[in-house]
Design a protein around this motif. Structure first.
Motif, PDB file in Angstrom:
ATOM      1  N   ASP A  22      -4.269  18.811  -8.594  1.00  0.00           N
ATOM      2  CA  ASP A  22      -5.038  17.560  -8.523  1.00  0.00           C
ATOM      3  C   ASP A  22      -4.941  17.027  -7.094  1.00  0.00           C
ATOM      4  N   TYR A  69      -7.671   4.030  -3.515  1.00  0.00           N
ATOM      5  CA  TYR A  69      -7.712   5.288  -4.261  1.00  0.00           C
ATOM      6  C   TYR A  69      -8.050   6.397  -3.272  1.00  0.00           C
ATOM      7  N   HIS A  92      -9.882  11.071 -18.283  1.00  0.00           N
ATOM      8  CA  HIS A  92      -9.404  10.833 -16.917  1.00  0.00           C
ATOM      9  C   HIS A  92      -9.426   9.330 -16.645  1.00  0.00           C
TER      10      HIS A  92
HETATM   11  P1  13P Z   1      -7.502  14.027  -9.637  1.00  0.00           P
HETATM   12  O1  13P Z   1      -6.744  13.231  -8.652  1.00  0.00           O
HETATM   13  O2  13P Z   1      -7.064  13.759 -11.035  1.00  0.00           O
HETATM   14  O3  13P Z   1      -7.470  15.458  -9.277  1.00  0.00           O
HETATM   15  O4  13P Z   1      -9.030  13.557  -9.624  1.00  0.00           O
HETATM   16  C1  13P Z   1      -9.844  13.616  -8.507  1.00  0.00           C
HETATM   17  C2  13P Z   1     -11.238  13.324  -8.860  1.00  0.00           C
HETATM   18  O5  13P Z   1     -12.126  13.373  -8.036  1.00  0.00           O
HETATM   19  C3  13P Z   1     -11.506  12.954 -10.214  1.00  0.00           C
HETATM   20  O6  13P Z   1     -12.851  12.837 -10.426  1.00  0.00           O
END
Ligand code: 13P
Ligand code: SF4
Length: 372
Positions: free
Chosen positions: A84, A156, A256
């Motif tokens: 990730d 973020y 997510h």
């Molecule tokens: P992650 O940090 O969970 O990999 O997510 C990145 C992202 O672009 C989610 O759409």
């Protein structure tokens, strides 16, 4: 099945010192991707994958692969090179390799460049965007700081370096809640993802006051155009038709952090892409997962389905990130051919103003220090 009728045992030649043959690559692809990919798919792509893997090894290239890469691209990265946003940033910070190809979108590669400014960081398509990063910039951070003087800005990771440079600390979906709790004072500014901020607000209720674009102000924020597409009624319909009732011990619905607040509330588990993968792996190891739906980018599910063949995943979902989809095998091969022939790498290289690198490094390093 392999065309010879048997599945030959495969040694991962990439890890060994022996030369990687075309047959090795084809056998490995069959073992890994068949039957989810047809023999024809594999035959068509094997030559390009052989070229990529041979040149990757020859030039000691680190190839980072985000969890949203389609399976054939994802498989180009070694296990420790996959992950990730947080995992990949951490890997980028410690790698010694001179070339880093980042199979993901450019904001992710920028983080790698900021942490390793002396390395050559390359992406398959510099035009690949992100609806979060593209719709929020340094000026938007400055406006919010004026509105809430003294409150720390948590940004973020889905943002560009110039916006990070104006912020106090960075975070990813793997560590946002933890990092927010470590911030001084009782108010934090969270940017740019409005849904994520609302989810964080709910998670931190009674602990921190979370302010964000659009909350009691007219500041501009953004949402993920992919996760926005999952609605509560979609999830309820999936629970019903795919028979994943709430509370079922072996059937789970995942989401997510970037999903809408009512979608996150409905999920049985929410987290970053790697946290979702880890939860699934742990349940599989305990024989506690038979069926799952993941409300996120659909190639995450393709990679999960490949890794955990005994779990029934809902793979009919086609919610794909068009930006991530720009990373393709042919473009990755072009980068490696350019490295091999000593051509100019401008078309692929991620470059940043050194002053921006210096300013943006601090919030990213603070995040890495605060991460557990
Ligand atoms: P992650 O940090 O969970 O990999 O997510 C990145 C992202 O672009 C989610 O759409
Ligand atoms: Fe950006 Fe959403 Fe694509 Fe992730 S899935 S890169 S947040 S648009």
């Amino acid at each position: 099945m392999h065309p010879t009728g048997k599945s030959p045992p495969v040694e991962n030649a990439l890890n060994g010192s022996k030369e990687l043959t075309f047959e090795d690559v084809k056998n490995e692809l069959y073992n890994r991707h068949h039957p989810s990919l047809t023999s024809l798919d594999i035959e068509v792509h094997a030559k390009t994958i052989h070229k990529i893997r041979t040149l990757k090894k020859k030039h000691d290239v680190v190839m980072l692969g985000h969890n949203y890469m389609e399976p054939l691209v994802f498989g180009l990265s070694e296990k420790e090179e996959q992950g990730d946003s947080l995992g990949l940033s951490m890997f980028a910070a410690k790698t010694e390799a001179p070339y880093l190809i980042f199979n993901g979108v450019p904001f992710m590669a920028e983080t790698a460049k900021i942490l390793s400014p002396d390395k050559t960081v390359l992406v398959a398509d510099k035009t690949a965007g992100c609806s979060l990063a593209d719709n929020f910039g340094a000026e938007d951070v400055r406006k919010l700081k004026e509105l809430y003087p003294g409150a720390p800005v948590m940004i973020y990771v889905n943002s560009y370096a110039d916006a990070k440079a104006e912020s106090d600390i960075c975070c990813t979906s793997a560590n946002a809640a933890h990092i927010a709790k470590t911030m001084p004072g009782d108010t934090i500014i969270f940017v740019p993802d409005i849904f994520f901020a609302q989810n964080l607000e709910e998670e931190l209720k009674g602990e921190k006051n979370v302010v964000y674009p659009g909350k009691d102000n007219t500041a501009r924020g953004a949402v993920c155009e992919v996760h926005e597409r999952f609605t509560l009624s979609d999830l309820l319909a999936i629970r019903e038709s795919f028979e994943i009732p709430k509370g079922h011990s072996k059937r789970k619905l995942y989401a997510h952090w970037e999903c809408r607040p009512n979608v996150l509330k409905e999920a049985d588990f929410y987290g970053s892409t790697s946290q979702i993968m880890k939860d699934i792996a742990a349940r599989v190891a305990d024989d506690q997962l038979e069926r799952a739906f993941v409300a996120s980018e659909c190639e995450l599910t393709s990679n999960l389905a490949q890794e955990f063949p005994k779990v029934e995943f809902w793979t009919a979902c086609s919610v794909r990130c068009s930006h991530m989809a720009k990373v393709r095998l042919d473009k990755i091969a072009n980068i490696l051919e350019a490295i091999d022939s000593g051509e100019d790498l401008n078309e692929y290289e991620v470059t940043l103003d050194p002053e921006v690198i210096n300013k943006a490094r601090l919030p990213i390093e603070r995040m890495l220090e605060a991460s557990v």
